[in-house]
Motif scaffolding. Structure first.
Motif, short mmCIF file in Angstrom:
data_model
loop_
_atom_site.label_atom_id
_atom_site.label_comp_id
_atom_site.label_asym_id
_atom_site.label_seq_id
_atom_site.Cartn_x
_atom_site.Cartn_y
_atom_site.Cartn_z
N LEU A 185 -17.42 -10.05 8.32
CA LEU A 185 -18.97 -9.90 7.45
C LEU A 185 -17.18 -9.37 6.50
N HIS A 186 -16.27 -9.19 6.96
CA HIS A 186 -14.61 -9.09 6.20
C HIS A 186 -13.94 -10.04 5.19
N ALA A 187 -13.96 -10.83 6.41
CA ALA A 187 -13.74 -12.58 6.64
C ALA A 187 -13.94 -13.02 5.44
N TYR A 188 -15.04 -13.20 4.88
CA TYR A 188 -16.19 -14.41 4.42
C TYR A 188 -17.16 -14.01 3.22
N PHE A 189 -17.63 -11.77 3.27
CA PHE A 189 -18.51 -11.94 2.71
C PHE A 189 -18.24 -11.26 1.70
N GLY A 190 -16.97 -10.64 1.09
CA GLY A 190 -16.60 -9.80 -0.02
C GLY A 190 -17.08 -8.88 0.34
N LYS A 191 -16.95 -8.45 -1.13
CA LYS A 191 -17.23 -6.69 -1.39
C LYS A 191 -18.73 -6.46 -0.70
N ASP A 192 -19.51 -7.50 -0.36
CA ASP A 192 -21.11 -7.07 -0.11
C ASP A 192 -20.78 -6.82 1.55
N GLY A 193 -19.93 -8.24 1.61
CA GLY A 193 -19.70 -7.94 3.52
C GLY A 193 -19.17 -6.56 3.67
N ARG A 194 -18.23 -6.17 2.86
CA ARG A 194 -17.94 -5.03 3.79
C ARG A 194 -18.72 -3.45 3.45
N GLU A 195 -18.91 -3.96 2.66
CA GLU A 195 -20.40 -2.85 2.28
C GLU A 195 -21.72 -3.06 3.85
N GLU A 196 -21.71 -3.91 4.18
CA GLU A 196 -22.48 -4.36 5.02
C GLU A 196 -22.23 -4.10 6.67
N ALA A 197 -20.81 -4.11 6.73
CA ALA A 197 -20.04 -3.56 7.77
C ALA A 197 -20.21 -2.14 8.21
N GLU A 198 -19.71 -1.68 6.43
CA GLU A 198 -20.13 0.34 6.84
C GLU A 198 -21.44 0.97 8.16
N GLN A 199 -22.31 -0.46 6.59
CA GLN A 199 -23.98 0.61 7.07
C GLN A 199 -24.36 0.07 8.91
N LEU A 200 -23.00 -0.74 9.40
CA LEU A 200 -23.56 -1.10 10.59
C LEU A 200 -23.56 -0.04 11.43
N LEU A 201 -22.18 1.13 11.14
CA LEU A 201 -22.14 2.07 11.37
C LEU A 201 -22.76 3.07 10.70
N LYS A 202 -23.86 2.87 10.10
CA LYS A 202 -24.61 3.88 9.56
C LYS A 202 -25.99 4.39 10.08
N ARG A 203 -26.31 3.12 10.42
CA ARG A 203 -27.52 2.63 10.99
C ARG A 203 -27.42 3.41 12.62
N ASN A 204 -27.87 4.08 12.99
CA ASN A 204 -27.97 4.83 13.72
C ASN A 204 -29.29 4.58 15.10
N SER A 205 -29.49 4.25 16.53
CA SER A 205 -29.39 3.62 17.22
C SER A 205 -31.53 4.73 17.51
N GLY A 206 -32.36 4.97 17.36
CA GLY A 206 -33.62 5.88 16.91
C GLY A 206 -33.79 6.65 16.04
N ASP A 207 -32.68 7.36 14.96
CA ASP A 207 -32.32 7.90 14.06
C ASP A 207 -33.42 7.66 13.03
#
Lengths: 493, 578
Positions: A185-207
């Motif tokens: 995501l970081h290397a190939y998808f620019g700003k969108d990729g960085r945002e998605e990478a953060e979202q990966l940490l913001k979603r949580n199992s069972g939340d």
């Protein structure tokens, strides 16, 4: 680690740590983040990781393994070559070095399927496929930290230090797989990729407010039997998904997944042997006491193991999506996501005009429907997966046979307990009968773990933290990790 | 836009015409012309009255395959008309009224040539109609903003596009000879629409009652004489013997109230444009175009001024080499040539290079001399050029980078774009990185360069929020860095130098993967938020319907009206309403 994994197509047997291939060079011993992607020379990646890495560490501290430890005997990938792939050491978990590794590049690699068949593999994201590729990577990436979250409290009830270490190994590697997807995501998808990478940490199992994307990753991993079933069945789904992405025409994704598959093999190993050791102990107790009702002797009855198996297999089958899927067809045609062992298949790799029979329930009976092959690729992959799942079951049944018992474990029918695809909305028994609501309600307690079953299993989940000590419901392994003895303090407090 | 030209039977000469299914032989269309080279028009200026006389050369089609009979026109005829109107505005400030008439006997103009239309690929028809529409809007613009009243001296039949040409004028005088009529015969004869503004202007501009307009638009022989006046289709009629005097009287009357400078004003000759073509790169003095056929992009760079005239006299002395006039001519030429000749180049990347301060100072100079006729004409010309961008069926992306000069009037180019990207910071890996890009607004952005819907691009951009519009307008005069511009909603995104190349590449590649037709439709719908004007109706409603009809078998099929016209066979319509 001496287990073996076989793949259905090749029949080849791969060891628990697949033999590394490729040259041993190209190692960048960056102290903090081992990698072979020239992190030191890539401003873009450095910048992205500078922002993301502290958040990852926070996430690990908050949602990673909850039991405090001093250090753990862990394998760390420090390079893709033979000398660096499986580097073992005692590591304080917070100092684990999550790295970024892609399999060696083949400069002549081509797109191996779809409309772009034969063109050079893409080293950059083609703009027209940007959203699709990002989505595929995000969905895959979302599963990696999810299981860490699901399993975070299991250390508290580990049946042994050996098993606790395996749990943590799985956890850190899921963490590294998250890194791998975040790298893309970081290397190939620019700003969108960085945002998605953060979202990966913001979603949580069972939340409730921000759950993980896929249903199975919001299920609780309640106990060690469910952990072993998860690593056997659900991580195996991951293996098969990675296998299709490994074929991708987008070369960095393909190379990333190829390397992840090596680590995934260890997770399979934990699941295969975990269930096998449980079955082994159960068989011993059944034989010793002449009954299946072995709760009183501290074992897990085979019927309960079967229920756990039924549950985990069926929810994992759901992860493959609907049997017929135009998305899957589009991904294939675009060269984004191939089939399992794509290059070994003997067809034109474009599949125009080919068909496949998919299961349906019609007029209350099991039937099939012929659809274009391209639209049936989810089923194609799921069938490969299900065949692979049979291998573990055979292995577990060997323990029963060796103990001279008649009972056997089996995979339930593909339509059993399904929430996605053609069987959703129908009740199908483990043996494949179509049932009405009443018949289902009457029997479901015999097929899926009841709260009572889970409670009784939970009662057995008592921690065993002494070196060489194992819980009574599971047999010790035959050998330890990395030629170390079974009686080794794999985890220190 | 049609003609009553006889359409020869199929075969024969048609072999050389571009077929509907194949592109025309690759002839590059040039918009260069001048009165001494006109084949079809004569431009004369007598005192305060300019006269354009249409005398179409039958064998002078811009592509082979048809004869331009009965003063019917094709793109080549219209290129000359466009050129002539521009020249009256710049070269003849003494002219205060414009008369458009015909040199043919009893035929004013028969409209667009049917054989040309029937034989042209769809893209050619569409692009042709767009240009003719813009030219007619230009005639109206000259009246509204330059005081050049136009009078259609309809000295013979004006059919279809011929009447539409007259409709673009302020006044229409029809010769009263008991045979010459004005008509819109497209629907009854050709199964298409009068698509060059005809239907719109009849009801919207001239206020013809809608039921009478319905009768008129379905009566192929048209309306003549007194009834044409009663229905408001024309402003007056005159017998042949009175006709010249009636026209002269009206012209003189119009000239008397014109705001144009009139006698004594020194015109600015529009000298031929110089283009230096080097493969896929074309260089003008102030504009550079680089085509990349693989990625389907044209990078259009407008170079800002290097100096500001010290006085209005100096500007006049510079003539057509004055920066804004020259740059606008060049940009306009680029737009027209790319539209017509480079159909597969679907994405235009719009750039500027120069000094923001100098552009701002140039803007101030222009604003200070707005009542000078040349300044007024130049601003108006630039306004029309940017409006051409608005109606261009290409994806427009503005790239605002260090070294760019998107200030004031040049910033409108960015606001005309479908998306704009502004570099945050500098290109750090450059040997000598230029300072970060800035965007600057001035009065040109808040009213002087409206779109076809009479709103500024900022008003359209912030249609949903008066506060956001006010905030943007309050930023006039400030150097806005990428973060400011993003905050104000003036740019779409602000990648930094690490992301820049990838972001642009990805967005270009993604754009290329979409259906060009869907993009054209989407962009045209998103660009014109807000109120309608006759102009937007012409480019929106009328053009969209016409382009749909052009594709339908009832018009363009082998048994359709357009193809069968002149063969003696009737069109065989599919009767189902859609």
């Amino acid at each position: 680690m001496t287990t073996t994994e076989s793949t259905p197509q090749s029949g080849t047997v791969t060891g628990d740590a697949p033999t590394p291939t490729g040259p041993t060079s190209k190692i960048d011993y960056s102290e903090k983040i081992p990698n072979n992607v020239n992190l030191a020379g890539d401003r873009k990646l450095q910048r992205a990781l500078e922002g993301w890495q502290p958040k990852f560490i926070d996430w690990w501290k908050n949602l990673g393994p909850s039991i405090p430890t001093h250090d753990v005997y862990l394998r760390t990938a420090t390079a893709v070559g033979r000398d660096g792939w499986a580097h073992f050491d005692r590591v304080p978990m917070e100092d684990y070095r999550w790295g970024i590794f892609l399999a060696e590049q083949d400069p002549d690699r081509k797109v191996n399927f779809g409309d772009k068949l034969g063109e050079p593999a893409w080293q950059e994201v083609p703009g027209e496929h940007r959203s699709d590729l990002r989505r595929l990577i995000v969905v895959q990436g979302d599963t990696e930290p999810a299981s860490v979250e699901q399993q975070r409290h299991l250390g508290m009830t580990a049946p042994s230090l050996y098993d606790m270490r395996n749990l943590f190994q799985v956890n850190v590697e899921e963490g590294r797989h998250l890194w791998a997807m975040v790298y893309l995501l970081h290397a190939y998808f620019g700003k969108d990729g960085r945002e998605e990478a953060e979202q990966l940490l913001k979603r949580n199992s069972g939340d409730f407010d921000s759950p993980r994307i896929l249903g199975a990753f919001n299920e609780e991993t309640t106990d060690w039997l469910s952990f072993f079933m998860f690593t056997y069945f659900t991580d195996r789904d991951g293996k098969y998904q990675l296998g299709t992405l490994k074929e991708s025409g987008f070369d960095p994704l393909a190379r990333t997944c190829e390397f992840m598959l090596k680590e995934e093999a260890h997770h399979m190993f934990v699941g295969t042997t975990g269930v096998q050791r449980t079955v082994q102990r159960t068989a011993e107790l059944m034989k010793e006491h002449g009954t299946d009702d072995i709760w009183q002797y501290g074992g897990i009855p085979l019927s309960v193991i079967q229920k756990y198996l039924n549950f985990q297999f069926s929810v994992s089958m759901d992860l493959f999506g609907s049997e017929t899927s135009s998305n899957a067809a589009a991904y294939y045609t675009a060269g984004l996501k191939g089939r399992w062992m794509e290059t070994r298949r003997k067809d034109d790799h474009q599949l125009h005009g080919l068909t496949m029979d998919v299961p349906i329930i019609e007029n209350g009976r099991m039937s099939t429907k012929t659809v274009p092959m391209l639209t049936a690729l989810n089923l194609d992959l799921r069938n490969e997966y299900a065949a692979d799942c049979e291998n573990g079951v055979k292995r577990w049944n060997q323990e029963l046979e060796d103990a001279g018992l008649e009972e056997r474990l089996f995979l339930p029918h593909q339509g059993f307990n399904r929430k996605v695809g053609t069987f959703a909305g129908h009740h199908v028994s483990p043996s494949g009968e179509i049932l009405d609501d009443a018949a289902w309600e009457k029997n479901v307690g015999d097929w899926l773990p009841t709260p009572d079953d889970r409670a009784q299993v939970a009662e057995l989940m008592v921690p065993h933290y002494d070196t060489g000590d194992f819980a009574g419901w599971i047999a010790p392994p035959s050998v330890g990790i990395n030629s170390m003895p079974v009686e080794y303090d794999y985890v220190r407090f | 836009m049609t003609t009553l030209d006889e359409r020869p039977g199929t075969g024969g000469a048609e072999a050389t015409a571009p077929g509907p299914d194949q592109p025309p032989a690759r002839t590059e269309v040039s918009f260069d012309t001048s009165p001494d080279r006109y084949k079809h028009w004569k431009l004369s200026v007598d005192g305060e009255v300019a006269t354009l006389t249409l005398d179409v050369a039958e064998d002078g089609g811009i592509v082979p395959g048809y004869e331009l009979k009965m003063n019917s026109y094709d793109l080549g005829v219209d290129i000359e008309l466009h050129d002539a109107v521009q020249r009256i505005r710049f070269e003849h400030p003494e002219a205060k009224a414009l008369v458009i008439t015909s040199a043919k006997d009893r035929m004013f103009c028969a409209g667009a040539n049917i054989k040309m239309l029937a034989a042209s690929p769809h893209s050619w028809k569409v692009n042709f109609c767009k240009f003719t529409n813009e030219t007619r809007n230009g005639i109206e613009d000259a009246s509204a903003h330059s005081g050049l009243t136009s009078i259609a001296a309809v000295n013979g039949t004006a059919a279809g596009g011929g009447y539409e040409l007259a409709l673009a004028c302020d006044q229409i005088v029809l010769i009263d000879d008991n045979s010459s009529a004005v008509s819109l015969p497209e629907v009854p004869l050709l199964g298409v629409l009068p698509g060059t503004g005809g239907l719109t202007r009849v009801v919207d501009k001239r206020g013809v009652r809608r039921d009478l307009a319905d009768v008129f638009s379905t009566t192929s022989e048209g309306i003549r004489g007194e009834r044409a006046v009663q229905w408001r289709l024309v402003d007056g009629i005159a017998k042949a013997r009175d006709f010249p005097e009636e026209i002269a009287r009206r012209a003189a009357e119009a000239a008397a109230t014109s705001s144009r400078p009139g006698a004594g004003a020194q015109g600015v000759p529009l000298t031929p444009l110089t283009r230096e073509v080097d493969g896929d790169t074309t260089r003008y003095e102030h504009v550079r175009v680089v085509l990349d056929r693989d990625s389907g992009t044209a990078t259009i760079t407008v170079l800002g001024p290097t100096a500001v005239p010290s006085s209005i006299e100096e500007l006049h002395e510079q003539g057509d080499s004055a920066w804004l006039l020259a740059a606008t001519r060049q940009l306009d030429d680029v737009i027209l040539r790319l539209r017509t000749n480079e159909l597969s180049v679907g994405t235009w990347l719009l750039r500027t290079e120069g000094d923001v301060g100098t552009v701002a100072a140039y803007d101030e100079f222009l604003l200070a001399h707005r009542d000078d006729w040349l300044v007024n004409e130049t601003i108006g010309f630039y306004k029309r050029a940017v409006k051409r961008l608005d109606t261009t069926s290409r994806s427009l992306f503005a790239l605002i980078e260090p070294g760019s000069c998107f200030a004031g009037l040049l910033a409108e180019i960015a606001f005309a774009a479908d998306r704009s990207f502004m570099l945050e910071g500098q290109f750090e890996e450059d040997d000598d990185p230029k300072p970060a890009a800035v965007l600057r607004l001035d009065e040109f952005n808040t009213g002087l360069l409206p779109m076809s819907n009479d709103l500024t691009r900022l008003q359209v951009r912030f249609l949903g929020s008066a506060e956001e519009l006010a905030a943007a307008e309050a930023a006039v005069g400030r150097d806005l860095l990428a973060a400011d511009a993003l905050e104000l909603g003036l740019v779409t995104s602000a990648p930094d130098d690490i992301d820049w190349d990838d972001e642009i590449r990805l967005v270009v590649e993604e754009r290329k993967s979409f259906s060009p037709d869907a993009l054209t439709g989407m962009e045209a719908n998103l660009r014109f938020a807000g109120q309608e004007t006759p102009e937007t109706k012409v480019f929106g409603r009328l053009t969209a319907w016409q382009n749909w009809i052009f594709q339908r078998p009832n018009a363009a099929g082998p048994e359709g009206a357009l193809r069968r016209y002149g063969t003696g066979q009737r069109a065989d319509y599919d009767r189902k309403r859609v």
